[in-house]
Design a protein around this motif. Structure first.
Motif, PDB file in Angstrom:
ATOM      1  N   LEU A   1      43.094  39.282  36.717  1.00 31.33           N
ATOM      2  CA  LEU A   1      41.706  38.831  36.334  1.00 31.33           C
ATOM      3  C   LEU A   1      40.570  39.046  37.156  1.00 31.33           C
ATOM      4  O   LEU A   1      39.483  39.452  37.023  1.00 31.33           O
ATOM      5  CB  LEU A   1      41.608  36.947  35.948  1.00 31.33           C
ATOM      6  N   HIS A   2      40.891  38.701  38.697  1.00 31.43           N
ATOM      7  CA  HIS A   2      40.147  38.958  39.739  1.00 31.43           C
ATOM      8  C   HIS A   2      39.713  40.282  40.031  1.00 31.43           C
ATOM      9  O   HIS A   2      38.454  40.952  40.174  1.00 31.43           O
ATOM     10  CB  HIS A   2      40.521  38.071  40.877  1.00 31.43           C
ATOM     11  N   GLU A   3      40.817  41.060  40.311  1.00 30.74           N
ATOM     12  CA  GLU A   3      40.731  42.563  40.735  1.00 30.74           C
ATOM     13  C   GLU A   3      40.509  43.451  39.845  1.00 30.74           C
ATOM     14  O   GLU A   3      40.108  44.525  39.944  1.00 30.74           O
ATOM     15  CB  GLU A   3      42.115  42.659  41.494  1.00 30.74           C
ATOM     16  N   GLU A   4      41.525  43.458  38.621  1.00 31.98           N
ATOM     17  CA  GLU A   4      41.161  44.451  37.584  1.00 31.98           C
ATOM     18  C   GLU A   4      40.195  44.113  36.680  1.00 31.98           C
ATOM     19  O   GLU A   4      39.439  45.023  36.502  1.00 31.98           O
ATOM     20  CB  GLU A   4      42.763  44.535  36.789  1.00 31.98           C
ATOM     21  N   ALA A   5      39.975  43.020  36.021  1.00 27.57           N
ATOM     22  CA  ALA A   5      39.108  42.664  35.095  1.00 27.57           C
ATOM     23  C   ALA A   5      37.978  42.248  35.745  1.00 27.57           C
ATOM     24  O   ALA A   5      36.714  42.279  35.012  1.00 27.57           O
ATOM     25  CB  ALA A   5      39.605  41.617  34.071  1.00 27.57           C
ATOM     26  N   LYS A   6      37.804  41.864  36.854  1.00 29.07           N
ATOM     27  CA  LYS A   6      36.602  41.527  37.570  1.00 29.07           C
ATOM     28  C   LYS A   6      36.033  40.282  36.785  1.00 29.07           C
ATOM     29  O   LYS A   6      34.921  40.322  36.420  1.00 29.07           O
ATOM     30  CB  LYS A   6      35.912  42.674  37.917  1.00 29.07           C
TER      31      LYS A   6
ATOM     32  N   GLU B   1      45.266  26.454  41.479  1.00 25.10           N
ATOM     33  CA  GLU B   1      45.749  26.713  42.971  1.00 25.10           C
ATOM     34  C   GLU B   1      45.517  28.192  43.470  1.00 25.10           C
ATOM     35  O   GLU B   1      44.889  28.449  44.706  1.00 25.10           O
ATOM     36  CB  GLU B   1      47.175  26.547  43.000  1.00 25.10           C
ATOM     37  N   GLU B   2      45.759  29.222  42.696  1.00 21.12           N
ATOM     38  CA  GLU B   2      45.462  30.644  42.905  1.00 21.12           C
ATOM     39  C   GLU B   2      44.068  31.042  43.131  1.00 21.12           C
ATOM     40  O   GLU B   2      43.681  31.660  43.807  1.00 21.12           O
ATOM     41  CB  GLU B   2      46.334  31.526  42.263  1.00 21.12           C
ATOM     42  N   ILE B   3      43.335  30.309  42.027  1.00 21.31           N
ATOM     43  CA  ILE B   3      42.102  30.625  42.185  1.00 21.31           C
ATOM     44  C   ILE B   3      41.146  30.086  43.346  1.00 21.31           C
ATOM     45  O   ILE B   3      40.394  30.788  43.977  1.00 21.31           O
ATOM     46  CB  ILE B   3      41.461  30.184  40.552  1.00 21.31           C
TER      47      ILE B   3
ATOM     48  N   LYS C   1      34.851  39.323  25.758  1.00 17.61           N
ATOM     49  CA  LYS C   1      35.108  40.729  26.405  1.00 17.61           C
ATOM     50  C   LYS C   1      36.561  40.637  26.970  1.00 17.61           C
ATOM     51  O   LYS C   1      37.278  41.640  26.442  1.00 17.61           O
ATOM     52  CB  LYS C   1      33.941  40.934  27.342  1.00 17.61           C
ATOM     53  N   ILE C   2      37.022  39.511  27.575  1.00 18.76           N
ATOM     54  CA  ILE C   2      38.401  39.396  27.720  1.00 18.76           C
ATOM     55  C   ILE C   2      39.196  38.307  27.366  1.00 18.76           C
ATOM     56  O   ILE C   2      38.434  37.197  27.811  1.00 18.76           O
ATOM     57  CB  ILE C   2      38.214  39.452  29.449  1.00 18.76           C
ATOM     58  N   ILE C   3      39.921  38.422  26.750  1.00 15.31           N
ATOM     59  CA  ILE C   3      40.757  37.475  26.195  1.00 15.31           C
ATOM     60  C   ILE C   3      42.031  37.107  27.060  1.00 15.31           C
ATOM     61  O   ILE C   3      42.817  37.955  27.083  1.00 15.31           O
ATOM     62  CB  ILE C   3      41.014  37.491  24.777  1.00 15.31           C
ATOM     63  N   VAL C   4      42.271  35.731  27.516  1.00 11.09           N
ATOM     64  CA  VAL C   4      43.638  35.627  28.279  1.00 11.09           C
ATOM     65  C   VAL C   4      44.224  34.418  27.323  1.00 11.09           C
ATOM     66  O   VAL C   4      43.673  33.755  27.108  1.00 11.09           O
ATOM     67  CB  VAL C   4      43.058  34.964  29.512  1.00 11.09           C
TER      68      VAL C   4
ATOM     69  N   ALA D   1      50.122  33.569  39.577  1.00 20.30           N
ATOM     70  CA  ALA D   1      49.328  34.369  40.565  1.00 20.30           C
ATOM     71  C   ALA D   1      49.120  35.919  40.243  1.00 20.30           C
ATOM     72  O   ALA D   1      48.121  36.207  40.733  1.00 20.30           O
ATOM     73  CB  ALA D   1      50.450  34.211  41.874  1.00 20.30           C
ATOM     74  N   GLU D   2      50.031  36.262  39.374  1.00 19.15           N
ATOM     75  CA  GLU D   2      49.779  37.666  38.961  1.00 19.15           C
ATOM     76  C   GLU D   2      48.706  37.666  37.998  1.00 19.15           C
ATOM     77  O   GLU D   2      47.678  38.594  38.069  1.00 19.15           O
ATOM     78  CB  GLU D   2      51.040  38.229  38.265  1.00 19.15           C
ATOM     79  N   LEU D   3      48.510  36.727  37.064  1.00 23.00           N
ATOM     80  CA  LEU D   3      47.422  36.736  36.189  1.00 23.00           C
ATOM     81  C   LEU D   3      45.982  36.589  36.930  1.00 23.00           C
ATOM     82  O   LEU D   3      45.168  37.229  36.706  1.00 23.00           O
ATOM     83  CB  LEU D   3      47.568  35.534  35.241  1.00 23.00           C
TER      84      LEU D   3
END
Ligand code: FAD
Lengths: 263, 324
Positions: free
Chosen positions: A256-261, B316-318, B282-285, A250-252
């Motif tokens: 990703l959604h709010e900070e990294a957009k 689920e979260e997405i 650009k963003i790596i997870v 949930a935090e990730l």
């Protein structure tokens, strides 16, 4: 079938890269040199082809003294002949100069096909094969993952975004090999012993009728200004998720959604 | 006239995004220097799409419209680019470093007697000289290079690195007639991979799986997350060599080089040969149960944990976020 395979000797892909004192080249201390992995696919294809249809494989490199070890490796795997054009320190990364030297060394030889790796690992230019084809006035197919060898012609598949292209070409031609083409063999002990006795033909590049300036790097088409290590990356935000994976996820997603957009 | 010529790639009459990026980058440099930008577009029945290139900064579009150019051939397309270059005498010729661009640019360069700067990720202009930055040695170093004064400067630009922006102009169409096409190696067919999946080389988001997935069936989890995000599915070599997924998905040294906006590595350790293919993302997870896995060194965000628990929870979260 007479095959010419062009090989380049490169730092092992797992090497730690340090910048040399000149700020333009890598520090070669401790580097292990290998046959560029894509050239292994090129060699394997030539070996399988001549095993099936007869003929011979000549492996060629334009490189410094140490590149002879790469040629020996190819001989040990089954190449019949090796040609070493000694030099190349001044033209590192200069695909056009390299292609000119190779073309000059190849033009008076007999061959049905020239195989090279899709790129030399390290410089990663992916240009020599196509330039060689243009200089020798031959057709080429690059990024090849499959070849059907017919009489005097081929049908090749080349990998492109979202699929592949089916290409027909007459021979002789230049092909550049991509992973997927075959599974390169290892050298067997017998091959390694035999390779020690096979001669390596040494070619003096200045005897190839090329402009001296090309070899000296004075006709360069690629000017390396500097080489740097990549910028240090800032430490990322790493969430511990062993105990509560749900909360970590949930935090990730929130980050990703709010900070990294990111989505 | 002098300026920048841009090779534009189309497939079935639709322009590839990488070409628009190259055109936009050309426009940015040209606009700052009062140079012209022209595009060269080979194909068959493509006159309709050519005009649209004006919006991305092309003042002129050279079209080579010929049934023999419907599908790609290095020799045929090189003839068209060289013909356009002869008319324009540009300072530089840009390509997008796609499979086609990387095949064609060196052939064009050799025809013109020059070299090339391949797969560049940064470009600046000093006077009339382009200074390019390109990753070398598996992106363990960056080289700053130029063409040593040789023109035209043939440069291919890594896709997804430069932005494509509409500049709002219009283009004059110029037909390249009388091309001497002698094509030996010719594409007979373009076969799309099954399922019409997004290719990693073109994706904005990539969900990638490695040996940590433990088996081919678990790529279903990757596909589920990918579908939710409109992403492509990538893989490490370990997963490809195990036969879990086709090589066309492989990212890395001996796979594809990608630079998406978002790269999610699941159960991938982050071997240097893997990083070679994705470190310009650009963003790596990273999602990995080993806190010392090297992938965390390049990750912007990460979760240390079991991907079989973390990924379903992410899905689920997405879904929740999307529903909100
Ligand atoms: C010449 C050459 C070229 C190469 N080219 C490429 C290339 O193009 N692309 C490429 O990817 N590799 C390439 N490699 C191979 C590369 O060196 C590595 O072997 C490969 O990338 C490893 O793949 P992996 O990360 O999936 O597997 P591993 O290194 O085995 O890593 C698996 C990871 O999964 C994690 N894991 C396991 N279970 C779980 C779980 N339940 N939840 C979360 N995490 C878990 C582990 O902690 C580990 O970090 C190349 C090698 C060579 C020599």
């Amino acid at each position: 079938m007479k095959c010419i395979v062009c090989m380049t000797h490169v730092p092992d892909t797992a090497s730690i890269i340090r910048i040399g004192a000149d700020g333009q080249h890598i520090d070669e201390t401790g580097i292990k040199w290998i046959v560029s992995p894509y050239d292994e696919y090129a060699l394997e294809e030539a070996l399988q082809l001549t095993e099936a249809k007869g003929g011979e494989v000549t492996v060629m490199t334009y490189g410094p003294q140490r590149a002879e070890a790469g040629l020996r490796e190819c001989l040990a795997r089954g190449a019949h002949n090796a040609v070493h054009i000694l030099g190349g320190e001044k033209t590192l990364g200069d695909s056009f100069a390299i292609a000119k030297v190779l073309a000059a060394a190849i033009k008076d030889r007999e061959f049905d096909v020239i195989l090279v790796g899709v790129k030399g690992v390290g410089t990663d230019n992916s240009q020599v094969g196509q330039m060689l084809a243009e200089l020798l006035d031959l057709p080429h197919v690059s990024n090849v993952v499959k070849v059907e060898w017919n009489d005097g012609a081929i049908v090749a598949e080349r990998e492109v975004e979202g699929g592949h292209e089916v290409v027909e070409s007459p021979l002789p031609a230049v092909l550049t090999a991509q992973k997927g083409l075959n599974e390169p063999r290892y050298a067997a002990l017998k091959g390694i012993m035999a390779a020690k006795r096979k001669p390596v033909e040494k070619v003096d590049p200045s005897a190839l009728g090329l402009d001296e300036d090309v070899l000296a790097g004075a006709e360069a088409t690629y000017n390396l200004r500097s080489l740097e290590l990549p910028p240090e990356k800032q430490a990322g935000k790493i969430i511990q998720g062993e105990d509560d994976p749900q909360a970590a996820a949930a935090e990730l997603v929130k980050l990703l959604h709010e900070e990294a957009k990111a989505f | 006239m002098s300026g920048i010529l841009v090779f534009v790639e189309q497939r079935d009459g639709s322009i590839r995004k990488g070409s628009l990026e190259a055109l936009s980058e050309a426009h940015r440099h040209a606009a700052a220097n009062g140079w012209d930008v022209a595009a060269v577009l080979p194909g068959s029945g493509i006159e309709g799409v050519a005009a649209g290139l004006g919006a991305y900064g092309a003042g002129k579009v050279f079209i080579a419209d010929d049934a023999n150019l419907k599908l790609y051939s290095a020799e045929g397309y090189a003839e068209a680019v060289v013909a356009a270059a002869k008319q324009m005498t540009p300072h530089a010729i840009f390509f997008s470093a796609t499979a086609m661009g990387r095949d064609l640019a060196p052939r064009v360069a050799a025809k013109l007697g020059v070299g090339g700067l391949a797969d560049v990720t940064g470009l600046t202009l000093e006077g009339e000289t382009f200074v390019a930055r390109r990753p070398v040695y598996s992106a363990k170093a960056f080289a700053t290079v130029d063409t040593a004064g040789k023109t035209p400067q043939v440069i291919s630009l890594r896709p997804n690195v430069f932005s494509a922006e509409e500049a709002g102009g219009s283009a004059e169409i110029v037909k390249l007639d009388g091309l001497a096409l002698s094509i030996r190696a010719m594409v007979k067919e373009l076969v799309s991979s099954e399922g019409g999946e997004i290719d990693v080389a073109e994706a904005n988001i990539i969900v990638s799986g490695g040996r940590g997935l433990k088996g081919p069936e678990n790529f279903a989890l990757m596909r589920e997350l990918a579908e939710l995000l409109g992403a492509a599915v990538g893989a490490s070599r370990a997963a490809v060599d195990a036969g879990w997924i086709d090589h066309s998905h492989q990212v890395g040294q001996t796979g594809k080089v990608v630079s998406p906006t978002l790269y999610i590595a699941n159960g991938i350790s982050g071997a240097i040969q893997h990083l070679a293919g994705m470190s310009s993302s650009k963003i790596i997870v990273a999602i990995n149960k080993d806190p010392d896995a090297p992938i965390f060194k390049v990750a912007d965000y990460g979760v240390v944990g079991d991907l079989f628990q973390v990924v379903p929870a992410m899905i689920e979260e997405i879904k929740k976020v999307k529903a909100a």
